[in-house]
Design a protein around this motif. Structure first.
Motif, PDB file in Angstrom:
ATOM      1  N   THR A  30      53.064  15.447  36.926  1.00  0.00           N
ATOM      2  CA  THR A  30      53.259  16.730  37.595  1.00  0.00           C
ATOM      3  C   THR A  30      52.015  17.582  37.479  1.00  0.00           C
ATOM      4  N   PRO A  31      51.462  18.069  38.586  1.00  0.00           N
ATOM      5  CA  PRO A  31      50.274  18.921  38.493  1.00  0.00           C
ATOM      6  C   PRO A  31      50.603  20.226  37.782  1.00  0.00           C
ATOM      7  N   PRO A  32      49.629  20.841  37.089  1.00  0.00           N
ATOM      8  CA  PRO A  32      49.891  22.091  36.373  1.00  0.00           C
ATOM      9  C   PRO A  32      50.261  23.207  37.325  1.00  0.00           C
ATOM     10  N   GLN A  33      51.136  24.095  36.870  1.00  0.00           N
ATOM     11  CA  GLN A  33      51.557  25.250  37.651  1.00  0.00           C
ATOM     12  C   GLN A  33      51.130  26.520  36.914  1.00  0.00           C
ATOM     13  N   PRO A  34      50.774  27.580  37.642  1.00  0.00           N
ATOM     14  CA  PRO A  34      50.320  28.803  36.978  1.00  0.00           C
ATOM     15  C   PRO A  34      51.438  29.473  36.200  1.00  0.00           C
ATOM     16  N   SER A  35      51.078  30.095  35.086  1.00  0.00           N
ATOM     17  CA  SER A  35      52.047  30.859  34.311  1.00  0.00           C
ATOM     18  C   SER A  35      52.215  32.240  34.924  1.00  0.00           C
ATOM     19  N   ALA A  36      53.289  32.915  34.552  1.00  0.00           N
ATOM     20  CA  ALA A  36      53.535  34.264  35.063  1.00  0.00           C
ATOM     21  C   ALA A  36      52.398  35.210  34.683  1.00  0.00           C
ATOM     22  N   ALA A  37      51.789  34.978  33.535  1.00  0.00           N
ATOM     23  CA  ALA A  37      50.699  35.846  33.078  1.00  0.00           C
ATOM     24  C   ALA A  37      49.519  35.818  34.033  1.00  0.00           C
ATOM     25  N   GLU A  38      49.252  34.661  34.637  1.00  0.00           N
ATOM     26  CA  GLU A  38      48.104  34.561  35.543  1.00  0.00           C
ATOM     27  C   GLU A  38      48.407  35.188  36.897  1.00  0.00           C
ATOM     28  N   ARG A 140      26.774  27.785  50.928  1.00  0.00           N
ATOM     29  CA  ARG A 140      26.837  28.143  52.350  1.00  0.00           C
ATOM     30  C   ARG A 140      25.617  27.598  53.094  1.00  0.00           C
ATOM     31  N   GLU A 141      25.732  27.511  54.416  1.00  0.00           N
ATOM     32  CA  GLU A 141      24.663  26.947  55.240  1.00  0.00           C
ATOM     33  C   GLU A 141      23.382  27.762  55.190  1.00  0.00           C
ATOM     34  N   ASP A 142      23.487  29.059  54.849  1.00  0.00           N
ATOM     35  CA  ASP A 142      22.286  29.899  54.804  1.00  0.00           C
ATOM     36  C   ASP A 142      21.543  29.781  53.476  1.00  0.00           C
ATOM     37  N   ALA A 143      21.855  28.752  52.683  1.00  0.00           N
ATOM     38  CA  ALA A 143      21.181  28.468  51.412  1.00  0.00           C
ATOM     39  C   ALA A 143      21.506  29.505  50.339  1.00  0.00           C
ATOM     40  N   THR A 144      22.645  30.188  50.462  1.00  0.00           N
ATOM     41  CA  THR A 144      23.124  31.057  49.398  1.00  0.00           C
ATOM     42  C   THR A 144      24.396  30.464  48.807  1.00  0.00           C
ATOM     43  N   THR A 145      24.681  30.832  47.575  1.00  0.00           N
ATOM     44  CA  THR A 145      25.932  30.476  46.921  1.00  0.00           C
ATOM     45  C   THR A 145      26.709  31.753  46.670  1.00  0.00           C
ATOM     46  N   ALA A 146      27.905  31.853  47.243  1.00  0.00           N
ATOM     47  CA  ALA A 146      28.790  32.996  47.004  1.00  0.00           C
ATOM     48  C   ALA A 146      29.575  32.720  45.733  1.00  0.00           C
ATOM     49  N   VAL A 147      29.530  33.671  44.790  1.00  0.00           N
ATOM     50  CA  VAL A 147      30.183  33.494  43.491  1.00  0.00           C
ATOM     51  C   VAL A 147      31.394  34.421  43.422  1.00  0.00           C
ATOM     52  N   PHE A 148      32.572  33.833  43.246  1.00  0.00           N
ATOM     53  CA  PHE A 148      33.831  34.581  43.218  1.00  0.00           C
ATOM     54  C   PHE A 148      34.426  34.571  41.815  1.00  0.00           C
ATOM     55  N   THR A 149      35.192  35.610  41.511  1.00  0.00           N
ATOM     56  CA  THR A 149      35.946  35.688  40.267  1.00  0.00           C
ATOM     57  C   THR A 149      37.435  35.670  40.580  1.00  0.00           C
ATOM     58  N   VAL A 150      38.193  34.849  39.872  1.00  0.00           N
ATOM     59  CA  VAL A 150      39.630  34.735  40.089  1.00  0.00           C
ATOM     60  C   VAL A 150      40.335  35.987  39.560  1.00  0.00           C
ATOM     61  N   ASP A 151      41.158  36.594  40.408  1.00  0.00           N
ATOM     62  CA  ASP A 151      41.953  37.773  40.037  1.00  0.00           C
ATOM     63  C   ASP A 151      43.369  37.403  39.632  1.00  0.00           C
ATOM     64  N   ALA A 152      43.937  36.369  40.251  1.00  0.00           N
ATOM     65  CA  ALA A 152      45.314  35.972  39.958  1.00  0.00           C
ATOM     66  C   ALA A 152      45.549  34.563  40.488  1.00  0.00           C
ATOM     67  N   VAL A 153      46.531  33.873  39.886  1.00  0.00           N
ATOM     68  CA  VAL A 153      46.949  32.546  40.336  1.00  0.00           C
ATOM     69  C   VAL A 153      48.468  32.557  40.382  1.00  0.00           C
ATOM     70  N   GLU A 154      49.033  32.268  41.556  1.00  0.00           N
ATOM     71  CA  GLU A 154      50.480  32.347  41.714  1.00  0.00           C
ATOM     72  C   GLU A 154      51.010  31.118  42.431  1.00  0.00           C
ATOM     73  N   VAL A 155      52.311  30.878  42.286  1.00  0.00           N
ATOM     74  CA  VAL A 155      52.981  29.798  43.000  1.00  0.00           C
ATOM     75  C   VAL A 155      54.130  30.403  43.785  1.00  0.00           C
ATOM     76  N   TYR A 156      54.271  29.990  45.045  1.00  0.00           N
ATOM     77  CA  TYR A 156      55.303  30.531  45.934  1.00  0.00           C
ATOM     78  C   TYR A 156      56.065  29.382  46.580  1.00  0.00           C
ATOM     79  N   SER A 157      57.347  29.591  46.794  1.00  0.00           N
ATOM     80  CA  SER A 157      58.118  28.621  47.550  1.00  0.00           C
ATOM     81  C   SER A 157      57.812  28.794  49.032  1.00  0.00           C
ATOM     82  N   ALA A 158      57.940  27.723  49.782  1.00  0.00           N
ATOM     83  CA  ALA A 158      57.668  27.793  51.217  1.00  0.00           C
ATOM     84  C   ALA A 158      58.612  28.752  51.922  1.00  0.00           C
ATOM     85  N   ASN A 159      59.815  28.942  51.378  1.00  0.00           N
ATOM     86  CA  ASN A 159      60.793  29.836  52.004  1.00  0.00           C
ATOM     87  C   ASN A 159      60.593  31.298  51.650  1.00  0.00           C
ATOM     88  N   ASN A 160      59.689  31.556  50.701  1.00  0.00           N
ATOM     89  CA  ASN A 160      59.483  32.943  50.266  1.00  0.00           C
ATOM     90  C   ASN A 160      57.992  33.220  50.123  1.00  0.00           C
TER      91      ASN A 160
END
Length: 206
Positions: A30-38, A140-160
């Motif tokens: 089973t792949p890991p799932q995010p905790s409520a804290a994240e 990116r194609e323009d020879a730059t690297t965009a660096v992002f910081t994760v703010d949250a990780v969530e899991v949602y059901s397809a119905n919600n």
């Protein structure tokens, strides 16, 4: 309606990512799932956003914390209005919604990939294990690297699935990284999606 990168699309978008596209391969587990804290946004996430970069198509995604280093291919919408997916046989390939925002530009850019296929784990198998503050890099194609910081990780059901929260327009450069998640059934596949929310922290020469 759902919005991806400021483009309105039909409400079935996530179905290509969340129901029956991927099957657990032999020994996958089973792949890991995010905790409520994240799922709670980082209090500092609204600060430290870098200025937007000019539009430029992405070529590669790296997430060192989970050993992701994969090329990116453009994704379009299927005739039914759902987001298409990378070829399932290519385990180390992710895609980005090429009719929407390019990663690093103002708005919400979307990257998606397989969690597994019939052979086992794929590119985003460990996506649900990410923590707030993790770094995501997009070349990116323009020879730059965009660096992002994760703010949250969530899991949602397809119905919600919270369409506007995930795909809605943003006044700053943001990124969503999406894979399958939630419950799993061999008859229907995964029942939802893991979604990573991130904002642009900076950039550098690739």
């Amino acid at each position: 309606m759902r919005r991806i990168g400021d483009t309105a699309i039909a409400a079935v978008t996530v179905l290509a990512l969340g129901t029956g596209v991927w099957l657990l391969g032999p020994g996958t587990g089973t792949p890991p799932q995010p905790s409520a804290a994240e799922g709670r946004p980082d209090p500092g996430g609204a600060h430290g956003t870098a200025p937007a970069l000019p539009a430029s198509p992405p070529t590669r995604v790296r997430i060192p914390a989970i050993r992701v280093d994969a090329p990116l291919t453009g994704l379009a919408l299927t005739p039914s209005g759902s987001l298409d997916a990378p070829p399932p046989a290519e385990k180390n390939l992710a895609g980005w919604y090429e009719a929407g925002t390019t990663p690093g530009d103002t708005g919400t850019a979307v990257v998606a990939g397989h969690v597994d296929n019939t052979d086992g784990p794929a590119v985003f198998y460990d996506l649900g294990a990410l923590k707030r503050g993790t770094t995501i890099e997009i070349d990116r194609e323009d020879a730059t690297t965009a660096v992002f910081t994760v703010d949250a990780v969530e899991v949602y059901s397809a119905n919600n699935f919270p369409d506007e929260k995930v795909y809605g327009a943003s006044p700053r450069p943001e990124l969503r990284v999406i894979t399958c998640g939630g419950g799993y059934s061999r008859s229907t596949g995964y029942q939802g999606n893991v979604v990573v929310f991130a904002h642009l922290r900076g950039s550098r020469a690739a």
